[in-house]
Design a protein around this motif. Structure first.
Motif, mmCIF file in Angstrom:
data_model
loop_
_atom_site.group_PDB
_atom_site.id
_atom_site.type_symbol
_atom_site.label_atom_id
_atom_site.label_comp_id
_atom_site.label_asym_id
_atom_site.label_seq_id
_atom_site.Cartn_x
_atom_site.Cartn_y
_atom_site.Cartn_z
ATOM 1 N N ALA A 1 1.034 1.800 -3.674
ATOM 2 C CA ALA A 1 -0.532 2.001 -4.295
ATOM 3 C C ALA A 1 -0.895 3.244 -3.942
ATOM 4 C CB ALA A 1 -1.423 0.901 -3.775
ATOM 5 N N TYR A 2 -0.652 3.753 -2.677
ATOM 6 C CA TYR A 2 -1.331 4.948 -2.057
ATOM 7 C C TYR A 2 -0.479 5.946 -1.340
ATOM 8 C CZ TYR A 2 -5.207 1.828 -3.027
ATOM 9 O OH TYR A 2 -6.077 0.784 -3.544
ATOM 10 N N GLY A 3 0.648 5.700 -1.272
ATOM 11 C CA GLY A 3 1.528 6.293 -0.415
ATOM 12 C C GLY A 3 1.263 6.196 1.151
ATOM 13 N N ASP A 4 0.807 4.916 1.249
ATOM 14 C CA ASP A 4 0.016 4.663 2.826
ATOM 15 C C ASP A 4 1.249 4.131 3.661
ATOM 16 O OD1 ASP A 4 -1.658 4.279 4.605
ATOM 17 O OD2 ASP A 4 -2.709 2.562 3.768
ATOM 18 N N ARG B 1 1.705 0.372 5.500
ATOM 19 C CA ARG B 1 0.553 -0.296 6.135
ATOM 20 C C ARG B 1 0.510 -1.974 5.596
ATOM 21 N NH1 ARG B 1 -3.680 2.681 8.432
ATOM 22 N NH2 ARG B 1 -3.258 4.358 7.071
ATOM 23 N N LEU C 1 -1.556 7.686 11.905
ATOM 24 C CA LEU C 1 -2.019 6.894 10.758
ATOM 25 C C LEU C 1 -2.903 5.587 10.660
ATOM 26 C CD1 LEU C 1 0.885 7.571 8.383
ATOM 27 C CD2 LEU C 1 -1.254 8.848 8.389
ATOM 28 N N GLY C 2 -2.797 5.320 12.297
ATOM 29 C CA GLY C 2 -3.362 4.015 12.416
ATOM 30 C C GLY C 2 -2.686 2.659 11.831
ATOM 31 N N ARG D 1 0.697 -1.197 -0.163
ATOM 32 C CA ARG D 1 0.022 -0.127 0.028
ATOM 33 C C ARG D 1 0.752 1.173 -0.011
ATOM 34 N NH1 ARG D 1 -5.223 -0.656 1.554
ATOM 35 N NH2 ARG D 1 -5.343 1.405 2.420
ATOM 36 N N GLY D 2 2.014 0.953 0.267
ATOM 37 C CA GLY D 2 2.960 2.344 0.142
ATOM 38 C C GLY D 2 3.009 2.628 -1.283
ATOM 39 N N TYR E 1 -8.807 1.876 -1.205
ATOM 40 C CA TYR E 1 -8.362 2.695 -0.335
ATOM 41 C C TYR E 1 -8.705 1.948 1.054
ATOM 42 C CZ TYR E 1 -8.293 6.055 -4.092
ATOM 43 O OH TYR E 1 -8.173 6.683 -5.346
ATOM 44 N N ARG E 2 -9.495 1.416 1.187
ATOM 45 C CA ARG E 2 -10.164 0.685 2.569
ATOM 46 C C ARG E 2 -8.821 -0.002 3.126
ATOM 47 N NH1 ARG E 2 -15.949 -1.207 4.102
ATOM 48 N NH2 ARG E 2 -15.644 -1.307 6.484
ATOM 49 N N PRO E 3 -8.297 0.314 4.277
ATOM 50 C CA PRO E 3 -7.098 -0.537 4.730
ATOM 51 C C PRO E 3 -7.687 -1.894 5.417
ATOM 52 C CG PRO E 3 -6.899 1.608 5.767
ATOM 53 C CD PRO E 3 -8.313 1.395 5.157
#
Lengths: 272, 272
Positions: free
Chosen positions: A20-23, A90, A53-54, A17-18, A97-99
């Protein structure tokens, strides 16, 4: 539980996800041999921003992995300076988007050489034309969403060491890779943590040192016409790799260069 | 020259700037067998947004790689629906945020199954408490900097199909994964392209179809009290995977559901 990825030898799953979304978020840590400068500042910032960020990342886990990465990637020579980069994401999964409910974070460790360091005579800076927009709920977090800084950095011409980004109100907010502090009269002024994209650990360290030294530190917006201010005694860029960097020229105007801040903070090599 | 990475079988270099900074963009394309729905819209958007970011990606290269990815990842059955995701990054390298002078982009292709589609009776939506902040110079670009949407998505409770994000002026800007359009009296109103984080291809397609049908389309901010507007005749979520999705309940208020927009646009399976 962190899954550790050695970036110098391993690749990253395409589902991270880093990517995909910069998560996720990252730290760039100046190392001296196996020793991390400002170690506790980096670890505390990383853990508290992960919590915002959870992303579940215990400070003890991060501490242990920092030690391991330093041992694995660092040179045996205790005085050799290098850069350790830790990316915390994450992990994989989720629906769009939903983790996922129980994310399994990735920690991606890599090393880099120390870039050339500016001298005490100071550097040249000017403003970027690329505006900085900060989401109040993400302010200060060194997330992987750094496209604004990338776009501003495309304006480097080679003549300047740093480009300063302004917000919509025409305030100076931060450099592409540095925080700002100015000495105005008897006060030290730095843009509020709630306004900056990245609240760097060097900014935090410098504010602590100034307060300990009995100086007055104000978190206030910095006006774009800073160079014209008659009470300006110094303008500094703060970064945990470079330390305190004096600006000797800003927007074409010569600025006073004062060694007070460097003296109060001490040489970067000694920062614990 | 694009380096293509098969995400379903290959990993991504840890040095990819897409991971490091979100330095890239993506498209999520609904496929029917080997056929990409809204193919030209997706390709045009991808090429023009890459140009805005300074990532060299020729529309012909993208077109060819889309065909190849569809062939490689798609099922032989022409009627089978699936999702093709294409991530375009600036590739590896550069000095920190500063991109290399001659970037060598990566195109990362992966497939996913089609999620469940909502029916014509409409869906439930409510507002997210996570604010949306859009840099005017990046507005509309489906970049890899999507942490705001991730954070808003953490508020999904299972009771709603979409969460709508508001800006600092309390306007409805977009859903976490959809654009918005409302029918107010005789006009169709959608937030301006300059205000949205992602200007979706379905939004573009719907605006084109409405204009062709002789309807009036206004790019205007949407007020947060939309449900209370007496002239509200319908509120719709737009997404190139789901098509036109009517909102039947917004912030707890029942909304009128009108089939006009779905009729004007036609079934999503037929979109060229």
């Amino acid at each position: 539980m962190l899954t550790v990825i050695q970036a110098n030898s391993q690749a990253v799953p395409a589902a991270d996800r880093g990517l995909a979304y910069g998560d996720g978020l990252f730290e760039t840590i100046r190392m001296s041999g196996q020793k991390a400068l400002l170690r506790q500042h980096h670890l505390r910032r990383m853990a508290s921003d992960a919590a915002r960020l959870g992303i579940p990342a215990d400070v003890d886990d991060l501490d242990r992995e920092l030690t391991r990465a330093a041992r694995r990637l660092g040179p045996p020579d205790d005085n050799h300076s290098w850069i350790l980069k830790l990316i915390l994401t994450r992990g994989n999964g989720g629906r769009g988007y939903r983790p996922p409910q129980n994310p399994e974070p990735h920690l991606i460790a890599s090393s880099a050489t120390l870039p050339p360091l500016p001298g005490p005579e100071g550097v040249v800076a000017r403003c970027s034309s690329f505006p900085l927009t900060v989401n109040p709920k993400l302010a200060g977090i060194k997330t992987l969403n750094r496209l604004q800084q990338v776009m501003a950095s495309r304006e480097f011409t080679g003549a300047e060491w740093e480009l300063i980004m302004k917000d919509g109100a025409d305030h100076l907010v931060e450099g592409t890779r540095t925080n700002l502090i100015a000495r105005l009269g008897d006060c030290w002024v730095t843009p509020p943590a709630s306004s900056v994209a990245v609240a760097g650990v060097m900014r935090q360290y410098v504010m602590e040192r100034l307060v300990l030294a009995g100086e007055t530190v104000l978190e206030r917006p910095l006006p774009a016409d800073l160079a014209a201010r008659e009470d300006l005694r110094g303008f500094y860029l703060l970064n945990s790799v470079f330390g305190v960097v004096a600006v000797r020229s800003f927007e074409g105007a010569d600025l006073p260069v004062d060694g007070t801040l460097a003296t109060i903070c001490g040489p970067i090599e000694t920062l614990e």
